[in-house]
Design a protein around this motif. Structure first.
Motif, PDB file in Angstrom:
ATOM      1  N   ALA A 281       0.826  -1.203   0.000  1.00  0.00           N
ATOM      2  CA  ALA A 281       0.000   0.000   0.000  1.00  0.00           C
ATOM      3  C   ALA A 281       0.862   1.256   0.000  1.00  0.00           C
ATOM      4  O   ALA A 281       0.562   2.234  -0.692  1.00  0.00           O
ATOM      5  N   LYS A 282       1.943   1.229   0.752  1.00  0.00           N
ATOM      6  CA  LYS A 282       2.856   2.378   0.762  1.00  0.00           C
ATOM      7  C   LYS A 282       3.459   2.590  -0.623  1.00  0.00           C
ATOM      8  O   LYS A 282       3.542   3.723  -1.108  1.00  0.00           O
ATOM      9  N   ALA A 283       3.868   1.484  -1.267  1.00  0.00           N
ATOM     10  CA  ALA A 283       4.433   1.583  -2.617  1.00  0.00           C
ATOM     11  C   ALA A 283       3.415   2.107  -3.616  1.00  0.00           C
ATOM     12  O   ALA A 283       3.772   2.755  -4.603  1.00  0.00           O
ATOM     13  N   ALA A 284       2.115   1.829  -3.364  1.00  0.00           N
ATOM     14  CA  ALA A 284       1.056   2.290  -4.264  1.00  0.00           C
ATOM     15  C   ALA A 284       0.686   3.747  -4.047  1.00  0.00           C
ATOM     16  O   ALA A 284      -0.050   4.315  -4.858  1.00  0.00           O
ATOM     17  N   GLY A 285       1.176   4.354  -2.935  1.00  0.00           N
ATOM     18  CA  GLY A 285       0.932   5.769  -2.723  1.00  0.00           C
ATOM     19  C   GLY A 285       0.289   6.146  -1.407  1.00  0.00           C
ATOM     20  O   GLY A 285      -0.054   7.322  -1.207  1.00  0.00           O
ATOM     21  N   ALA A 286       0.117   5.187  -0.487  1.00  0.00           N
ATOM     22  CA  ALA A 286      -0.510   5.500   0.793  1.00  0.00           C
ATOM     23  C   ALA A 286       0.373   6.429   1.631  1.00  0.00           C
ATOM     24  O   ALA A 286       1.597   6.283   1.668  1.00  0.00           O
ATOM     25  N   THR A 287      -0.259   7.368   2.326  1.00  0.00           N
ATOM     26  CA  THR A 287       0.446   8.321   3.186  1.00  0.00           C
ATOM     27  C   THR A 287       0.657   7.759   4.575  1.00  0.00           C
ATOM     28  O   THR A 287       1.726   7.917   5.169  1.00  0.00           O
ATOM     29  N   PHE A 288      -0.377   7.119   5.126  1.00  0.00           N
ATOM     30  CA  PHE A 288      -0.309   6.507   6.445  1.00  0.00           C
ATOM     31  C   PHE A 288      -0.753   5.056   6.359  1.00  0.00           C
ATOM     32  O   PHE A 288      -1.620   4.701   5.550  1.00  0.00           O
ATOM     33  N   LEU A 289      -0.173   4.210   7.221  1.00  0.00           N
ATOM     34  CA  LEU A 289      -0.480   2.785   7.259  1.00  0.00           C
ATOM     35  C   LEU A 289      -0.976   2.425   8.647  1.00  0.00           C
ATOM     36  O   LEU A 289      -0.341   2.768   9.656  1.00  0.00           O
TER      37      LEU A 289
END
Length: 346
Positions: free
Chosen positions: A205-213
């Protein structure tokens, strides 16, 4: 032709030789070049879809080359590179006439109402209404990945959610639907909060563009999102389809926020509990996204051409048709990292 055949619900499918499809009047037969495998196929194999009649060939996310053209087809020819929405429309009912072919009154769904694309060939009815031409720059695998998850997420984020730059978008579940929604929302300039119970999927998700996890195993999700966003998400997506993610998606919204239901809710997850007191008090909107119309694909294709979104980056494993037997059975274990793509049939 070779195909993956479901002979009994919840029983192991087989790879079998079955008759080639006949070309329908007004339709075409495609040689399948790539086809995605997603949880909707698993729901069908489980028997959750009342449209399926056995024996059955699943598969609804696909791209290929036209092999035969039926009577009455004027704008397509053998050799054209194409894909189709997973909901194929009639083009003539009142719903289609309103522009909403994705909820056509007389739907044709390869892989559900008819045999699908886990095979060397698949028939597509109503070609003039449903075929989408592929630019040479878009690979068959990338086009197949659009079919259900990405296109449904695109319509959910763009048309239903009307996401814009500066908004907060929460995405609950980081499988194929969720990762698609994250990539699209981030491309539009939104801040994206990704939620899952797997750190590996959160990394995707981070690699796809998420700001927070946020990991749902260790975090009170609605409370965390309300705090992070100083009031709640503008748009929140249930990309999984569970009672928990549906509830959390609604509960994390700010006033006048929008909940988008994309994940299918079937089997034991049907009929979730809804925090209706929040819907009333915050004047929330609850919306669905059920695929995307063929005529709406150009906007999405333009974003791909411009490099703003890259659906092929969400593909995980590429497998042979024979490997799809085990992969289909295991789909509900949520072990796959990214989209599964069948790209070999011989």
């Amino acid at each position: 032709m070779k195909a993956l055949l479901v002979e009994s619900f919840q029983q192991r499918p087989v790879i079998a030789t079955v008759p080639d499809p006949e070309v329908p009047n007004g339709g075409v037969v495609l040689e399948v070049k790539a086809t995605g495998l997603c949880r909707s196929d698993w729901h069908g194999w489980m028997g959750h879809d009342s449209d399926i009649r056995l024996p059955h060939v699943p598969g609804h996310e696909f791209a290929g080359v036209i092999r035969e053209v039926g009577k009455g087809v004027k704008n397509w020819k053998v050799g054209d590179r194409v894909t189709v929405p997973f909901v194929c429309a009639c083009g003539t009912c009142p719903t289609c006439q309103s522009g909403n072919q994705q909820i056509c009154d007389d739907q044709f769904q390869p892989g559900f109402t008819h045999w699908g694309s886990f095979a060397e060939y698949v028939a597509v009815h109503r070609a003039e209404t449903n075929l989408v031409r592929l630019p040479d720059s878009v690979s068959f695998e990338a086009a197949a990945s659009l079919g259900c998850r990405f296109a449904t997420s695109f319509r959910g984020i763009v048309a239903q959610g009307k996401v814009s730059g500066g908004q907060w978008v929460a995405v609950h579940g980081c499988g194929g639907v969720g990762l698609s929604a994250i990539m699209i929302a981030a491309a539009l300039g939104a801040g994206v909060i990704a939620v899952d119970i797997s750190d590996e999927k959160l990394a995707l998700a981070k690699a796809a563009g998420a700001t927070f996890l946020l990991n749902g195993k260790t975090t009170d999700i609605p409370a965390a999102i309300l705090e992070l966003t100083k009031g709640g998400a503008h748009v929140s997506v249930d990309a999984l389809g569970s009672k928990i993610t549906c509830y959390n998606s609604i509960a994390c919204l700010r006033k006048s926020g929008k909940h988008i239901q994309i994940g299918l809710m079937a089997g034991s997850e049907t009929n979730p509990s809804i925090p209706m007191h929040l819907v009333i008090a915050k004047e929330l909107e609850i919306l669905g996204s059920h695929g995307m119309q063929a005529h709406a694909y150009p906007e999405m294709m333009q974003m791909i051409w411009e490099g703003k979104i890259a659906p092929e980056k969400l593909i995980g494993r590429r497998i042979h048709l024979e490997e799809a037997v085990e992969a289909l059975i295991a789909m509900d274990s949520f072990q796959e990292q990214g989209m599964l793509m069948i790209d070999r049939f011989e």
